[in-house]
Design an enzyme around this catalytic site. Sequence first.
Site, mmCIF file in Angstrom:
data_model
loop_
_atom_site.group_PDB
_atom_site.id
_atom_site.type_symbol
_atom_site.label_atom_id
_atom_site.label_comp_id
_atom_site.label_asym_id
_atom_site.label_seq_id
_atom_site.Cartn_x
_atom_site.Cartn_y
_atom_site.Cartn_z
ATOM 1 N N GLU A 1 13.006 -8.795 2.868
ATOM 2 C CA GLU A 1 12.034 -7.951 3.427
ATOM 3 C C GLU A 1 13.047 -6.610 2.748
ATOM 4 O O GLU A 1 13.910 -7.017 3.579
ATOM 5 C CB GLU A 1 11.338 -7.618 4.307
ATOM 6 N N ALA B 1 2.972 -0.621 5.199
ATOM 7 C CA ALA B 1 2.099 -0.293 6.512
ATOM 8 C C ALA B 1 1.375 -2.035 7.195
ATOM 9 O O ALA B 1 1.575 -1.953 8.061
ATOM 10 C CB ALA B 1 1.453 0.393 6.561
ATOM 11 N N ARG C 1 12.372 4.734 13.537
ATOM 12 C CA ARG C 1 10.368 6.045 13.538
ATOM 13 C C ARG C 1 9.961 5.221 14.056
ATOM 14 O O ARG C 1 10.817 4.943 15.564
ATOM 15 C CB ARG C 1 10.267 5.876 11.889
ATOM 16 N N ASN D 1 8.205 -5.664 0.456
ATOM 17 C CA ASN D 1 8.130 -4.259 0.480
ATOM 18 C C ASN D 1 6.250 -3.753 0.746
ATOM 19 O O ASN D 1 6.206 -3.683 -0.089
ATOM 20 C CB ASN D 1 8.516 -3.102 -0.321
ATOM 21 N N TYR E 1 10.878 9.431 1.611
ATOM 22 C CA TYR E 1 11.289 8.161 0.374
ATOM 23 C C TYR E 1 11.706 8.547 -0.354
ATOM 24 O O TYR E 1 12.001 7.312 -1.920
ATOM 25 C CB TYR E 1 9.219 7.378 0.447
ATOM 26 N N ARG F 1 4.526 11.178 -2.239
ATOM 27 C CA ARG F 1 4.542 10.726 -0.607
ATOM 28 C C ARG F 1 5.242 11.558 -0.200
ATOM 29 O O ARG F 1 7.118 10.336 -0.292
ATOM 30 C CB ARG F 1 4.828 9.392 -0.891
ATOM 31 N N PRO G 1 0.744 -1.134 -0.093
ATOM 32 C CA PRO G 1 -0.120 0.053 0.121
ATOM 33 C C PRO G 1 0.751 1.194 0.135
ATOM 34 O O PRO G 1 2.005 1.062 1.212
ATOM 35 C CB PRO G 1 -0.661 -0.035 1.734
ATOM 36 N N ASN G 2 0.801 2.407 -1.407
ATOM 37 C CA ASN G 2 0.724 3.787 -0.774
ATOM 38 C C ASN G 2 2.672 4.080 -1.839
ATOM 39 O O ASN G 2 2.744 4.980 -1.835
ATOM 40 C CB ASN G 2 1.037 4.152 0.608
ATOM 41 N N HIS H 1 12.511 -2.219 2.940
ATOM 42 C CA HIS H 1 11.684 -1.342 3.376
ATOM 43 C C HIS H 1 13.246 0.218 2.572
ATOM 44 O O HIS H 1 13.783 -0.043 3.760
ATOM 45 C CB HIS H 1 11.366 -0.807 5.130
HETATM 46 C C1 DQA Z 1 7.564 1.218 4.298
HETATM 47 C C2 DQA Z 1 8.530 2.260 5.918
HETATM 48 C C3 DQA Z 1 6.213 1.786 6.397
HETATM 49 O O1 DQA Z 1 6.694 1.458 7.559
HETATM 50 C C4 DQA Z 1 5.375 2.089 5.595
HETATM 51 O O2 DQA Z 1 3.747 1.702 5.869
HETATM 52 C C5 DQA Z 1 5.906 1.833 3.749
HETATM 53 C C6 DQA Z 1 6.585 2.095 3.660
HETATM 54 C C7 DQA Z 1 9.087 2.097 3.548
HETATM 55 O O3 DQA Z 1 9.731 1.426 2.175
HETATM 56 O O4 DQA Z 1 9.791 2.667 4.144
HETATM 57 O O5 DQA Z 1 4.653 2.437 3.700
HETATM 58 O O6 DQA Z 1 7.573 -0.254 3.930
#
Ligand code: DQA
Length: 188
Positions: free
Chosen positions: A131, A110, A140, A107, A56, A51, A43-44, A133
């Site tokens: 995994e 959230a 954070r 990735n 990011y 964003r 997501p996102n 990020h």
């Molecule tokens: C993320 C970190 C997550 O906590 C966040 O919700 C994201 C992006 C990252 O790539 O740093 O959507 O996965």
Amino acid sequence: MGSGAALPIRTARRERPDRRAALLIDPRNGSLLTPVVFVLNGPNLNLLGLREPAIYGAGTLADLEELCRASGSRLGLTVDVRQSNHEGDLVDWIQEARTAAQGIVLNAGALTHTSVAIHDALRAVGVPAIEVHLSNVHARESFRHHSYVSPVAAGVIVGLGPDGYDFALQALARRIARPDPSSEPITA
Ligand code: DQA
């Protein structure tokens, strides 16, 4: 200078495959297969570039996907990049990887911090997953410190931005080429 005699040697060196390139042999006929790795973004991550760029970065999802494809072709992997805002899509794709991929870069955004369903899917399929990020989640908010993915991941890369995806693909390529690291001779 025309076509010098030294050129063929240099060309041959350049064309030598990357030593990290993954090799997969089809047990049915002994032919070489290109391993497939799914790169799954949650997501996102479709909003990358817009964003919170201070966290990011300015690169878009398309930039990230291009980087992954370029890494894949350097490493001898077919990289299948996908993004969804929906947990069920990620679960379906992880399940698909059981028969369609040799590795996963994930990735989960959230959903990393909330999804038992993604944890269970990764555990069920047994395909090695790294995994990733973009941000350093441990630097954070505390709700980002727990991951349902980490306990079932082959490795975790955080805080290195898009390079993290490249490193994850390198790790998977090595793992696919040598699936059982414990069987490697100790040389040092
Ligand atoms: C993320 C970190 C997550 O906590 C966040 O919700 C994201 C992006 C990252 O790539 O740093 O959507 O996965």
